[in-house]
Design a protein around this motif. Structure first.
Motif, short mmCIF file in Angstrom:
data_model
loop_
_atom_site.label_atom_id
_atom_site.label_comp_id
_atom_site.label_asym_id
_atom_site.label_seq_id
_atom_site.Cartn_x
_atom_site.Cartn_y
_atom_site.Cartn_z
N ASP A 122 34.59 -94.74 24.25
CA ASP A 122 33.36 -95.66 23.73
C ASP A 122 32.70 -96.57 24.79
N VAL A 123 33.52 -97.49 25.53
CA VAL A 123 32.90 -98.44 26.42
C VAL A 123 32.07 -97.39 27.65
N ALA A 124 32.51 -96.44 27.76
CA ALA A 124 31.65 -95.64 29.09
C ALA A 124 30.80 -94.59 28.56
N ASN A 125 30.78 -94.64 27.03
CA ASN A 125 30.02 -93.25 26.37
C ASN A 125 30.41 -92.07 27.23
N ALA A 126 31.50 -91.84 27.04
CA ALA A 126 31.98 -90.36 27.24
C ALA A 126 32.03 -89.59 26.13
N GLU A 127 30.83 -88.89 26.03
CA GLU A 127 30.52 -88.15 24.81
C GLU A 127 31.50 -86.95 24.11
N GLN A 128 31.96 -86.28 24.85
CA GLN A 128 32.95 -85.24 24.72
C GLN A 128 34.52 -85.90 24.08
N ALA A 129 34.71 -87.07 24.82
CA ALA A 129 35.88 -87.63 24.34
C ALA A 129 35.79 -88.46 23.13
N ALA A 134 36.64 -88.48 17.19
CA ALA A 134 35.89 -88.52 15.60
C ALA A 134 36.08 -87.36 14.97
N SER A 135 36.31 -86.28 15.48
CA SER A 135 36.68 -85.18 14.58
C SER A 135 37.51 -84.67 14.31
N HIS A 136 38.93 -85.45 14.80
CA HIS A 136 40.24 -84.99 14.22
C HIS A 136 41.12 -85.93 13.63
N SER A 137 40.98 -86.33 12.39
CA SER A 137 41.75 -87.24 11.58
C SER A 137 43.09 -87.33 12.01
N GLY A 162 49.65 -81.41 18.22
CA GLY A 162 50.07 -80.61 19.56
C GLY A 162 48.88 -79.59 19.64
N ARG A 163 48.72 -79.04 18.55
CA ARG A 163 47.49 -77.77 18.69
C ARG A 163 46.31 -78.40 19.18
N VAL A 164 45.81 -79.58 18.41
CA VAL A 164 44.58 -80.22 18.60
C VAL A 164 44.45 -80.59 20.00
N VAL A 165 45.43 -81.47 20.59
CA VAL A 165 45.54 -81.97 21.84
C VAL A 165 45.43 -80.91 22.78
N LEU A 166 46.20 -79.67 22.72
CA LEU A 166 46.20 -78.53 23.64
C LEU A 166 44.98 -77.76 23.56
N SER A 167 44.44 -77.53 22.67
CA SER A 167 43.11 -76.95 22.69
C SER A 167 41.77 -77.70 23.19
N ASN A 168 41.99 -79.24 23.34
CA ASN A 168 40.89 -79.92 23.54
C ASN A 168 40.82 -80.90 24.78
N TRP A 169 42.36 -81.15 25.15
CA TRP A 169 42.43 -82.31 25.99
C TRP A 169 41.98 -82.14 27.49
N GLU A 170 41.96 -80.86 27.88
CA GLU A 170 41.33 -80.79 29.20
C GLU A 170 39.95 -81.16 29.26
N GLN A 171 39.02 -80.66 28.01
CA GLN A 171 37.78 -81.34 27.96
C GLN A 171 37.64 -82.78 27.89
#
Length: 412
Positions: A122-129, A134-137, A162-171
């Motif tokens: 939020d502070v650095a406006n890292a859009e993908q993060a 915002a997308s995974h409640s 775990g599934r959400v993180v494994l699929s997206n964390w690299e990005q």
């Protein structure tokens, strides 16, 4: 969630470990703010605490100077830039916390990583993060702690995280990598950095001395509060042990020599008794056992002969196997892992002392039981393994381990 206004933090990103300052959410003039040490364009991170200290000692213009608590923070000692263990955030390693069960440590570490990652985004406006959070409640419940995952659907939800993180964390990590600027050492005054290193080392030594004094005081208080430590047993380092197993309880003695367990017994047989009174009387009349060679055994005998020996079992030396096998069969959430960990400690101690490979042989023949125990007891060996029903084979293997222990008892 921390309550301190400005924190020194260590964060792990793709290119390594970096240091910076973080101001979690605060309120000012009715609005909520959060910030990191930075300039107008980037969050700034440093290769070492001394470079961070040199920067804030020589730079008067950065994003935290207007923080209402900046002067208070900056007036602290030179160790103010040293993060504590809880102020280390392994952002790139977040998936590793999800490889194990939702223990207190795993959930709390992941919650803190999510907290600082979201703040940094939020502070650095890292859009993908930002989009990721915002997308995974489902990520929001991590902050509720390990108790949230103790219920019927806890493991399923933990696996979902775990599934959400494994699929997206690299990005996500790549987005955070791009949001910070590593301040190159060449940008800083070398003399200032050297002076900062010296002052930090002095502060660390002062902190270590203060910590050592505090530990000594705490240990002294603990010794005063626990009368067992001043008993014959506590002074001799030989402990009465109670074992409750398969509906019965037996008593014996155990000590450790150079880290290795030694039981009251001989040739791999543990001498056991149905009550502490039976054990106390036996001590007076027998000396043919492994503990007789322990240097402090004479202290125990002298107290017994003087009528001053009371056989009392400290709670730490009471082991209950009752119900573990049945709970294993029910599922992972039914097992008291503290009870299981203590029981396994006794199994291993008895096997080590008896120089008996039967326990190791059983586990080698049942590798999934090894994985199960590692998972339940929080060992790193269980990384990536999650037990699944049915658990009858695990319960049977545990019962066989109990039988091995019982066979070593002289009376049961």
């Amino acid at each position: 969630m921390t309550t301190r206004a400005i924190l020194p933090v260590k964060i792990s990103l793709t290119d390594g470990d970096f240091y910076t300052l973080w101001a979690p959410t605060w309120k000012e003039k009715g609005a909520e703010w959060q910030a990191f040490l930075g300039d107008d364009q980037h969050v700034l991170v440093f290769n070492s605490p001394e470079e961070l200290l040199a920067y804030i000692n020589t730079t008067r213009s950065h994003d935290l100077v207007d923080h209402p608590k900046w002067e208070e923070f900056n007036s602290q000692g030179d160790d103010r830039v040293l993060p504590s263990d809880k102020q280390y955030y392994d952002i790139i390693g977040a998936p590793e916390f999800l490889a194990g069960r939702p223990s207190h440590d795993n959930v709390s570490h992941l919650s803190r990583v999510f907290q600082i990652s979201r703040s940094l985004a939020d502070v650095a406006n890292a859009e993908q993060a930002q989009i990721f959070f915002a997308s995974h409640s489902i990520l929001g419940n991590v902050s509720r702690g390990s108790d949230h995952y103790a219920g019927e659907n806890g493991m399923s939800e933990w696996s979902g995280v775990g599934r959400v993180v494994l699929s997206n964390w690299e990005q996500v990590v790549r987005s955070l990598d791009e949001a910070v600027r590593v301040v190159d050492s060449q940008e800083l005054n070398a003399e200032e950095v050297a002076a900062a290193a010296t002052s930090i080392e002095a502060a660390k030594e002062s902190r270590a001395a203060a910590d050592e004094q505090r530990r000594a005081e705490e240990e002294a208080r603990a010794a005063e509060e626990d009368p067992y430590d001043s008993s014959v047993w506590g002074r001799a380092g030989i402990d009465p042990v109670k074992v409750s197993i398969q509906g019965q309880s037996v008593y014996t003695l155990r000590t450790y020599l150079n880290g290795a367990p030694v039981f009251l017994g001989k040739y791999g047989e543990i001498f056991t008794f149905p009550s502490t009174k039976h054990l106390g009387r036996w001590i007076l009349e027998n000396d043919d056992h492994d503990l007789a060679g322990v240097s402090t055994w004479e202290d125990v005998l002298n107290a017994a002969n003087a009528g001053e020996l009371t056989v009392e079992v400290h709670p730490d030396n009471s082991y209950s196997f009752n119900g573990i096998a049945a709970d294993i069969a029910k599922g992972t959430d039914a097992v008291d892992t503290k009870q299981m960990g203590k029981a396994y400690e006794l199994l291993a101690d008895a096997a080590d002392w008896a120089k008996d490979d039967s326990l190791n042989s059983l586990l080698l023949a049942n590798p999934r039981m090894q994985d199960y125990l590692a998972y339940m007891l929080g060992s790193t060996r269980a990384a990536g393994y999650v037990p699944s029903a049915p658990f009858n084979d695990k319960a049977e293997a545990w019962t066989e381990m109990e039988q091995q222990l019982i066979k070593r008892f002289s009376k049961f």
